[in-house]
Write a protein that holds these residues in place. Sequence first.
Motif, mmCIF file in Angstrom:
data_model
loop_
_atom_site.group_PDB
_atom_site.id
_atom_site.type_symbol
_atom_site.label_atom_id
_atom_site.label_comp_id
_atom_site.label_asym_id
_atom_site.label_seq_id
_atom_site.Cartn_x
_atom_site.Cartn_y
_atom_site.Cartn_z
ATOM 1 N N SER A 79 -10.792 3.841 3.562
ATOM 2 C CA SER A 79 -10.528 4.604 4.779
ATOM 3 C C SER A 79 -9.022 4.670 5.005
ATOM 4 C CB SER A 79 -11.217 3.954 5.981
ATOM 5 O OG SER A 79 -10.720 2.649 6.190
ATOM 6 N N ALA A 80 -8.625 5.598 5.846
ATOM 7 C CA ALA A 80 -7.211 5.783 6.157
ATOM 8 C C ALA A 80 -6.814 4.845 7.294
ATOM 9 C CB ALA A 80 -6.936 7.226 6.548
ATOM 10 N N GLU A 81 -5.653 4.220 7.175
ATOM 11 C CA GLU A 81 -5.103 3.325 8.187
ATOM 12 C C GLU A 81 -3.619 3.637 8.354
ATOM 13 O OE1 GLU A 81 -6.518 1.043 10.132
ATOM 14 O OE2 GLU A 81 -8.515 1.354 9.281
ATOM 15 N N ARG B 184 0.846 -1.199 0.000
ATOM 16 C CA ARG B 184 0.000 0.000 0.000
ATOM 17 C C ARG B 184 0.873 1.237 0.000
ATOM 18 N NH1 ARG B 184 -3.954 -1.456 4.813
ATOM 19 N NH2 ARG B 184 -2.530 -3.140 5.154
ATOM 20 N N LYS B 185 0.462 2.222 -0.738
ATOM 21 C CA LYS B 185 1.210 3.461 -0.868
ATOM 22 C C LYS B 185 0.864 4.422 0.264
ATOM 23 C CE LYS B 185 1.921 7.304 -3.993
ATOM 24 N NZ LYS B 185 1.470 7.972 -5.189
ATOM 25 N N SER B 186 1.881 5.005 0.863
ATOM 26 C CA SER B 186 1.670 5.999 1.915
ATOM 27 C C SER B 186 1.356 7.344 1.271
ATOM 28 C CB SER B 186 2.924 6.119 2.769
ATOM 29 O OG SER B 186 2.737 7.055 3.788
ATOM 30 N N THR B 187 0.396 8.039 1.846
ATOM 31 C CA THR B 187 -0.064 9.327 1.347
ATOM 32 C C THR B 187 0.008 10.345 2.460
ATOM 33 O OG1 THR B 187 -1.591 8.169 -0.119
ATOM 34 C CG2 THR B 187 -2.025 10.491 0.256
ATOM 35 N N GLN B 188 0.197 11.611 2.125
ATOM 36 C CA GLN B 188 0.176 12.679 3.112
ATOM 37 C C GLN B 188 -1.000 13.601 2.834
ATOM 38 O OE1 GLN B 188 4.012 14.587 2.992
ATOM 39 N NE2 GLN B 188 4.794 13.190 4.528
ATOM 40 N N SER C 223 0.350 11.265 7.622
ATOM 41 C CA SER C 223 0.619 10.295 6.570
ATOM 42 C C SER C 223 -0.257 9.090 6.868
ATOM 43 C CB SER C 223 2.088 9.864 6.584
ATOM 44 O OG SER C 223 2.921 10.942 6.259
ATOM 45 N N TYR C 224 -0.687 8.384 5.842
ATOM 46 C CA TYR C 224 -1.572 7.242 6.034
ATOM 47 C C TYR C 224 -1.538 6.351 4.801
ATOM 48 C CZ TYR C 224 -4.582 10.042 3.044
ATOM 49 O OH TYR C 224 -5.063 10.792 1.998
ATOM 50 N N GLU C 225 -2.130 5.174 4.946
ATOM 51 C CA GLU C 225 -2.326 4.267 3.827
ATOM 52 C C GLU C 225 -3.821 4.117 3.620
ATOM 53 O OE1 GLU C 225 -0.320 0.687 4.892
ATOM 54 O OE2 GLU C 225 1.641 1.626 4.841
ATOM 55 N N ILE C 226 -4.242 4.028 2.382
ATOM 56 C CA ILE C 226 -5.658 3.842 2.086
ATOM 57 C C ILE C 226 -5.952 2.349 2.059
ATOM 58 C CG2 ILE C 226 -7.492 4.134 0.376
ATOM 59 C CD1 ILE C 226 -6.111 6.726 -0.461
ATOM 60 N N GLN C 227 -6.962 1.957 2.836
ATOM 61 C CA GLN C 227 -7.403 0.570 2.875
ATOM 62 C C GLN C 227 -8.819 0.501 2.318
ATOM 63 O OE1 GLN C 227 -6.768 -1.428 6.575
ATOM 64 N NE2 GLN C 227 -8.435 -2.846 6.222
ATOM 65 N N HIS D 110 -11.513 6.613 10.686
ATOM 66 C CA HIS D 110 -12.314 6.159 11.822
ATOM 67 C C HIS D 110 -11.525 6.378 13.105
ATOM 68 C CE1 HIS D 110 -14.578 3.481 14.480
ATOM 69 N NE2 HIS D 110 -15.580 3.678 13.634
ATOM 70 N N ILE D 111 -12.234 6.660 14.201
ATOM 71 C CA ILE D 111 -11.582 6.908 15.486
ATOM 72 C C ILE D 111 -10.720 5.718 15.904
ATOM 73 C CG2 ILE D 111 -13.562 6.125 16.844
ATOM 74 C CD1 ILE D 111 -11.075 8.960 17.733
ATOM 75 N N SER D 112 -11.098 4.507 15.526
ATOM 76 C CA SER D 112 -10.293 3.337 15.896
ATOM 77 C C SER D 112 -8.916 3.386 15.237
ATOM 78 C CB SER D 112 -11.015 2.037 15.544
ATOM 79 O OG SER D 112 -11.241 1.940 14.151
ATOM 80 N N ALA D 113 -8.810 3.935 14.020
ATOM 81 C CA ALA D 113 -7.517 4.086 13.358
ATOM 82 C C ALA D 113 -6.665 5.116 14.089
ATOM 83 C CB ALA D 113 -7.692 4.483 11.896
#
Length: 65
Positions: free
Chosen positions: A59-61, A4-8, A46-50, A27-30
């Motif tokens: 969603s962001a993970e 998965r690609k990291s995004t900012q 920064s996050y990965e899209i799942q 989501h608050i759990s992330a």
Amino acid sequence: MSGRKSTQATVRICGASSDGGQDVFVHISAVERAGLSGLPERQKVSYEIQVDRKRGKSSAENLRV
């Protein structure tokens, strides 16, 4: 590595005007899994899209500040 690609991006509150980029749900759990108590508006992250294959929603993970 998951491939998965990291995004900012910059955090914005739901309903606030966008800067034209793609909106991604967090989501608050992330947030909690990242060890954070919250994400203030305008925080750089920064996050990965799942993608949930059953529902087709993304969603962001793996959040990192």
